[in-house]
Design a protein around this motif. Structure first.
Motif, PDB file in Angstrom:
ATOM      1  N   GLY A 133      -4.751   1.971   5.086  1.00 25.78           N
ATOM      2  CA  GLY A 133      -5.239   0.834   4.321  1.00 25.78           C
ATOM      3  C   GLY A 133      -4.455  -0.451   4.506  1.00 25.78           C
ATOM      4  O   GLY A 133      -4.805  -1.478   3.927  1.00 25.78           O
TER       5      GLY A 133
ATOM      6  N   ASP B 124      -1.107  -7.627   5.879  1.00 28.09           N
ATOM      7  CA  ASP B 124      -0.021  -6.800   5.330  1.00 28.09           C
ATOM      8  C   ASP B 124       1.053  -6.581   6.390  1.00 28.09           C
ATOM      9  O   ASP B 124       2.253  -6.702   6.108  1.00 28.09           O
ATOM     10  CB  ASP B 124      -0.540  -5.433   4.867  1.00 28.09           C
ATOM     11  CG  ASP B 124      -1.494  -5.502   3.695  1.00 28.09           C
ATOM     12  OD1 ASP B 124      -1.506  -6.519   2.968  1.00 28.09           O
ATOM     13  OD2 ASP B 124      -2.254  -4.523   3.514  1.00 28.09           O
TER      14      ASP B 124
ATOM     15  N   GLY C 192       0.816  -1.211   0.000  1.00 25.71           N
ATOM     16  CA  GLY C 192       0.000   0.000   0.000  1.00 25.71           C
ATOM     17  C   GLY C 192       0.846   1.255   0.000  1.00 25.71           C
ATOM     18  O   GLY C 192       2.036   1.230  -0.300  1.00 25.71           O
ATOM     19  N   ASP C 193       0.206   2.351   0.360  1.00 27.59           N
ATOM     20  CA  ASP C 193       0.821   3.671   0.335  1.00 27.59           C
ATOM     21  C   ASP C 193       0.823   4.235   1.750  1.00 27.59           C
ATOM     22  O   ASP C 193      -0.233   4.472   2.329  1.00 27.59           O
ATOM     23  CB  ASP C 193       0.009   4.575  -0.602  1.00 27.59           C
ATOM     24  CG  ASP C 193       0.518   5.997  -0.680  1.00 27.59           C
ATOM     25  OD1 ASP C 193       1.582   6.307  -0.097  1.00 27.59           O
ATOM     26  OD2 ASP C 193      -0.145   6.822  -1.334  1.00 27.59           O
TER      27      ASP C 193
END
Length: 177
Positions: A124, A129, A25-26
């Protein structure tokens, strides 16, 4: 407008952290160690002068990144160890506080826990993750000791509530503690 103060690792460390992050993600900002979280500055010139005056009394100093950690399920980070960084933080906060909006002081009374954020849930990143990022980061951090010399602070700003933080200025360490 909001400002915050961070310490940015060298490019090779930043690239590795970004390569780990971007698989999932970012994180919305370059890798950094936060010294002062986002605040509303009342007198930007005086605030910047206080930062520069504080940095002028510090020489570059070592920082090591020994492993990973987390703040519950909301943040995964790389741990930071550096006694001089804690000393810098203790000198910086009272120097800049008079030029910040009073409602920021609640944040400043929290204990300083230096870290380099890998991912935040609100950006997010999921628990899965985080688990995968932790494995990659631990692998990187245990191959050989990861350390660097801190030579400057970076000041960031954000014009609007929805925008991203941008680099405003780098302030270098110059003197003796």
């Amino acid at each position: 407008m909001k400002h915050f103060i961070g310490l940015v690792p060298p490019d090779d460390i930043c690239e590795t952290v970004v390569n780990i992050q971007k698989q999932f993600g970012d994180n919305r900002l370059e890798p950094h160690i936060t010294l002062q979280p986002p605040v509303t500055v009342l007198n930007e010139t005086a605030w910047l002068d206080a930062i520069e005056n504080t940095c002028n009394s510090f020489q570059p100093f070592p920082i090591s990144l020994p492993g990973t950690g987390n703040f519950g399920t909301r943040v995964l980070f790389i741990s930071v160890q550096s006694a001089p960084l804690t000393t810098l933080h203790s000198a910086l906060i009272p120097a800049i506080q008079p030029y910040e909006q009073a409602d920021n002081r609640q944040q400043q009374n929290q204990s300083f826990h230096p870290h380099l954020t890998l991912g935040r849930g609100w950006c997010g990143f999921t628990r899965q993750d985080f688990a995968a990022m932790k494995i990659l980061a631990d692998e990187y951090l245990t191959k050989e000791p990861v350390a660097f010399e801190a030579t400057f602070l970076r000041i960031y700003f954000k014009r609007s509530g929805q925008g991203r933080y941008e680099k405003m200025k780098d302030v270098y360490f110059k003197g003796d503690v």
